[in-house]
Design a protein around this motif. Structure first.
Motif, short mmCIF file in Angstrom:
data_model
loop_
_atom_site.label_atom_id
_atom_site.label_comp_id
_atom_site.label_asym_id
_atom_site.label_seq_id
_atom_site.Cartn_x
_atom_site.Cartn_y
_atom_site.Cartn_z
N HIS A 142 0.51 -1.35 0.11
CA HIS A 142 0.37 -0.11 -0.29
C HIS A 142 0.82 1.22 0.18
O HIS A 142 1.76 1.19 -0.05
N ILE A 144 0.84 4.72 1.34
CA ILE A 144 0.63 6.11 2.65
C ILE A 144 0.92 7.72 2.62
O ILE A 144 1.70 7.78 2.42
N PHE A 153 -2.78 9.90 8.25
CA PHE A 153 -2.36 8.69 7.45
C PHE A 153 -3.50 8.27 6.66
O PHE A 153 -5.02 8.23 6.53
N ASN A 154 -3.63 8.95 4.69
CA ASN A 154 -4.28 8.00 4.05
C ASN A 154 -4.30 7.29 3.46
O ASN A 154 -2.55 6.59 3.50
N TYR A 155 -4.16 5.54 3.81
CA TYR A 155 -3.98 4.34 3.18
C TYR A 155 -4.38 3.57 1.92
O TYR A 155 -5.70 4.38 1.82
N TYR A 156 -3.43 3.64 0.69
CA TYR A 156 -4.23 2.97 -0.59
C TYR A 156 -3.54 2.58 -0.80
O TYR A 156 -2.63 1.66 -0.60
N GLN A 163 -8.49 3.51 1.24
CA GLN A 163 -8.14 2.06 1.60
C GLN A 163 -9.06 2.91 3.10
O GLN A 163 -10.35 2.64 3.93
N SER A 165 -8.29 5.54 6.87
CA SER A 165 -7.94 7.36 7.55
C SER A 165 -6.94 6.36 8.64
O SER A 165 -7.56 5.79 9.01
N GLN A 177 8.06 3.66 7.34
CA GLN A 177 7.71 2.91 8.29
C GLN A 177 9.31 2.02 8.07
O GLN A 177 9.28 1.12 7.29
N SER A 208 2.59 0.53 15.40
CA SER A 208 1.89 1.58 14.10
C SER A 208 0.36 1.82 14.88
O SER A 208 -0.55 2.70 14.58
#
Length: 255
Positions: A142, A144, A153-156, A163, A165, A177, A208
């Protein structure tokens, strides 16, 4: 009279920034993120001295002396591919991700031939959108994107599909990370007065869930002032390393 007006405006701006920061983290409970914070054991780290022969110093170094090959990639000039500046670039396999933080406020994905593939998120306030795309990383599963304005954080997916946030309990400028449960953050002089354990530190490590574990690079406000224009954090044999590249704008001023 002009000097007085400028000073007043600066003071009011500083107060406004502080109030905005406090409002952004008004729901943060410090004890949830500052349970057992330690100083990083930098003193025991191995220092490596690099000897440089001054007689061999030259004003110019040919790129061909330290790289095998250079490939030029011409990016697509279509309307949806245009960028104003390149603030960060990551190549992952045969894809190139480019962050334009200020002009178009976008993260764009190209293939290795420079053809535009897609936008990763977009500017806005809706889920999956961002207002200040400050930094990003790409791993095997993914992407971030860090939105500094919302401290989120936006996760794609690697294809750019949103996906979920995650809200961060602090501000930062860069992040890395290191593993699934290990983040490193660089703050420079970000306003984190709501968390006393990192208020005066430039680098810290979290899990995390953003629980702070370790910190380093102490910089007490108004006494030690450090500005670093260019830097990067990467992983070397599972060891996080901070590389600082200083230029004429970088300086250290002890008050």
């Amino acid at each position: 009279m002009k000097l007085n007006i400028i000073i007043i405006l600066l003071i009011l701006t500083g107060c406004k920034q502080k109030n905005n920061s406090l409002a952004l983290f008004s729901d943060v409970i410090p004890n949830q993120y500052e349970k057992n914070v330690h100083d990083m054991d930098i003193a025991s780290s191995q220092a490596i001295d690099i000897a440089v022969d001054k007689n061999q110093l030259v004003d110019k170094i040919k790129i061909s002396s330290w790289v095998d090959s250079i490939t030029f990639v011409q990016l697509s000039s279509s309307d949806n591919a245009l960028i104003g500046s390149i603030n960060k670039l990551i190549r992952k396999s045969n894809d190139i991700y480019i962050l334009d933080r200020y002009k178009t406020k976008s993260l764009k994905k190209f293939n290795i031939n420079g053809e535009f593939i897609t936008d990763i998120g977009r500017f806005g306030e809706a889920p999956g959108e961002y207002q200040e795309p400050t930094d990003f990383i790409v791993n095997d599963s993914h992407i971030i994107v860090y939105d500094q304005f919302a401290s989120r954080f936006n996760y794609y997916t690697l294809d750019g599909n949103f996906q979920y946030s995650k809200k961060l309990p602090f501000l930062c400028l860069r992040f890395k990370q290191v593993s699934v449960n290990n983040f490193i953050f660089y703050t420079q002089d970000a306003d984190n007065q709501h968390l006393s354990s990192i208020e005066n530190y430039s680098i810290f490590q979290t899990d995390s869930n953003f629980v702070i574990k370790e910190r380093c690079f102490y910089r007490e406000r108004d006494k030690l002032y450090i500005t670093i224009e260019k830097y990067t954090i990467f992983q070397l044999k599972s060891i996080p390393v901070l590389i600082v590249c200083e230029d004429k704008k970088s300086y250290l001023n002890a008050g």
